[in-house]
Design a protein around this motif. Structure first.
Motif, PDB file in Angstrom:
ATOM      1  N   PHE A 126     -33.760  46.713  39.058  1.00  0.00           N
ATOM      2  CA  PHE A 126     -34.086  47.853  38.199  1.00  0.00           C
ATOM      3  C   PHE A 126     -34.467  49.105  38.978  1.00  0.00           C
ATOM      4  O   PHE A 126     -35.099  50.009  38.455  1.00  0.00           O
ATOM      5  CB  PHE A 126     -35.198  47.448  37.225  1.00  0.00           C
ATOM      6  CG  PHE A 126     -34.824  46.237  36.430  1.00  0.00           C
ATOM      7  CD1 PHE A 126     -33.891  46.318  35.412  1.00  0.00           C
ATOM      8  CD2 PHE A 126     -35.350  44.991  36.745  1.00  0.00           C
ATOM      9  CE1 PHE A 126     -33.507  45.196  34.698  1.00  0.00           C
ATOM     10  CE2 PHE A 126     -34.973  43.863  36.038  1.00  0.00           C
ATOM     11  CZ  PHE A 126     -34.049  43.962  35.012  1.00  0.00           C
ATOM     12  N   LEU A 174     -36.651  49.612  41.313  1.00  0.00           N
ATOM     13  CA  LEU A 174     -38.095  49.782  41.410  1.00  0.00           C
ATOM     14  C   LEU A 174     -38.551  49.323  42.792  1.00  0.00           C
ATOM     15  O   LEU A 174     -37.764  48.805  43.576  1.00  0.00           O
ATOM     16  CB  LEU A 174     -38.800  48.948  40.334  1.00  0.00           C
ATOM     17  CG  LEU A 174     -38.479  49.296  38.885  1.00  0.00           C
ATOM     18  CD1 LEU A 174     -39.035  48.239  37.950  1.00  0.00           C
ATOM     19  CD2 LEU A 174     -39.040  50.660  38.527  1.00  0.00           C
ATOM     20  N   ASN A 226     -44.375  47.958  42.343  1.00  0.00           N
ATOM     21  CA  ASN A 226     -44.376  48.175  40.896  1.00  0.00           C
ATOM     22  C   ASN A 226     -44.443  46.848  40.155  1.00  0.00           C
ATOM     23  O   ASN A 226     -45.237  46.688  39.220  1.00  0.00           O
ATOM     24  CB  ASN A 226     -43.106  48.918  40.439  1.00  0.00           C
ATOM     25  CG  ASN A 226     -43.021  50.326  40.938  1.00  0.00           C
ATOM     26  OD1 ASN A 226     -42.096  50.662  41.673  1.00  0.00           O
ATOM     27  ND2 ASN A 226     -43.967  51.170  40.565  1.00  0.00           N
ATOM     28  N   PRO A 286     -45.080  49.258  32.807  1.00  0.00           N
ATOM     29  CA  PRO A 286     -43.834  49.978  33.104  1.00  0.00           C
ATOM     30  C   PRO A 286     -43.554  51.053  32.061  1.00  0.00           C
ATOM     31  O   PRO A 286     -44.034  50.971  30.924  1.00  0.00           O
ATOM     32  CB  PRO A 286     -42.766  48.887  33.056  1.00  0.00           C
ATOM     33  CG  PRO A 286     -43.385  47.709  32.410  1.00  0.00           C
ATOM     34  CD  PRO A 286     -44.854  47.871  32.460  1.00  0.00           C
ATOM     35  N   LYS A 287     -42.787  52.047  32.461  1.00  0.00           N
ATOM     36  CA  LYS A 287     -42.347  53.077  31.524  1.00  0.00           C
ATOM     37  C   LYS A 287     -41.433  52.433  30.493  1.00  0.00           C
ATOM     38  O   LYS A 287     -40.799  51.409  30.758  1.00  0.00           O
ATOM     39  CB  LYS A 287     -41.585  54.187  32.257  1.00  0.00           C
ATOM     40  CG  LYS A 287     -42.455  54.995  33.182  1.00  0.00           C
ATOM     41  CD  LYS A 287     -41.637  56.070  33.865  1.00  0.00           C
ATOM     42  CE  LYS A 287     -42.529  56.885  34.796  1.00  0.00           C
ATOM     43  NZ  LYS A 287     -41.774  57.940  35.469  1.00  0.00           N
ATOM     44  N   GLU A 306     -38.542  53.193  29.518  1.00  0.00           N
ATOM     45  CA  GLU A 306     -37.166  53.049  29.980  1.00  0.00           C
ATOM     46  C   GLU A 306     -36.992  51.756  30.776  1.00  0.00           C
ATOM     47  O   GLU A 306     -35.971  51.070  30.652  1.00  0.00           O
ATOM     48  CB  GLU A 306     -36.738  54.241  30.853  1.00  0.00           C
ATOM     49  CG  GLU A 306     -36.728  55.573  30.158  1.00  0.00           C
ATOM     50  CD  GLU A 306     -38.094  56.271  30.154  1.00  0.00           C
ATOM     51  OE1 GLU A 306     -38.996  55.871  30.924  1.00  0.00           O
ATOM     52  OE2 GLU A 306     -38.247  57.210  29.368  1.00  0.00           O
ATOM     53  N   VAL A 307     -37.986  51.435  31.587  1.00  0.00           N
ATOM     54  CA  VAL A 307     -37.944  50.218  32.395  1.00  0.00           C
ATOM     55  C   VAL A 307     -38.065  48.993  31.492  1.00  0.00           C
ATOM     56  O   VAL A 307     -37.345  48.002  31.665  1.00  0.00           O
ATOM     57  CB  VAL A 307     -39.052  50.232  33.469  1.00  0.00           C
ATOM     58  CG1 VAL A 307     -39.128  48.904  34.206  1.00  0.00           C
ATOM     59  CG2 VAL A 307     -38.834  51.387  34.444  1.00  0.00           C
ATOM     60  N   LYS A 319     -34.740  48.417  29.874  1.00  0.00           N
ATOM     61  CA  LYS A 319     -33.758  47.885  30.825  1.00  0.00           C
ATOM     62  C   LYS A 319     -33.976  46.392  31.072  1.00  0.00           C
ATOM     63  O   LYS A 319     -33.022  45.612  31.089  1.00  0.00           O
ATOM     64  CB  LYS A 319     -33.829  48.626  32.155  1.00  0.00           C
ATOM     65  CG  LYS A 319     -33.204  49.986  32.145  1.00  0.00           C
ATOM     66  CD  LYS A 319     -33.330  50.624  33.524  1.00  0.00           C
ATOM     67  CE  LYS A 319     -32.805  52.040  33.542  1.00  0.00           C
ATOM     68  NZ  LYS A 319     -32.954  52.666  34.869  1.00  0.00           N
TER      69      LYS A 319
END
Length: 90
Positions: A26, A28, A32, A43-44, A46-47, A50
């Protein structure tokens, strides 16, 4: 509190992925993933999207449920991977 950190750790263990290998999937950093697993960070969105999509996990389950190994085995990862490959080729 969400179950994201526990679920990331469980997915990693079930798929035999190191923190670095999971992070690489991902784009990252290993740190993280460590932070997520230890509840030092979330996580954001978006993450989160995903990861859930990649592993074929319904978003609500990924965020709110502490997933069992049995549940993880039943999600259709192959379908998600094939869909992502199709997107890339287009």
């Amino acid at each position: 509190m969400t179950q994201i950190g526990k679920n990331i750790k469980k997915i990693s263990n079930e798929r035999s992925l190191s923190q670095q290998a999971f992070a690489d999937l991902f784009q990252l950093r290993r740190g993280n993933i460590s932070s997520y697993e230890e509840y030092r960070a979330e996580p954001k969105i978006e993450v989160i999207l995903k990861i859930a999509n990649y592993f074929g996990i319904p978003l609500n389950d990924f965020i709110e449920k502490e997933l069992s190994v049995n549940e993880l085995l039943h999600y259709n990862t192959r379908l998600v991977v094939e869909t992502e490959k199709l997107k890339i080729t287009q």
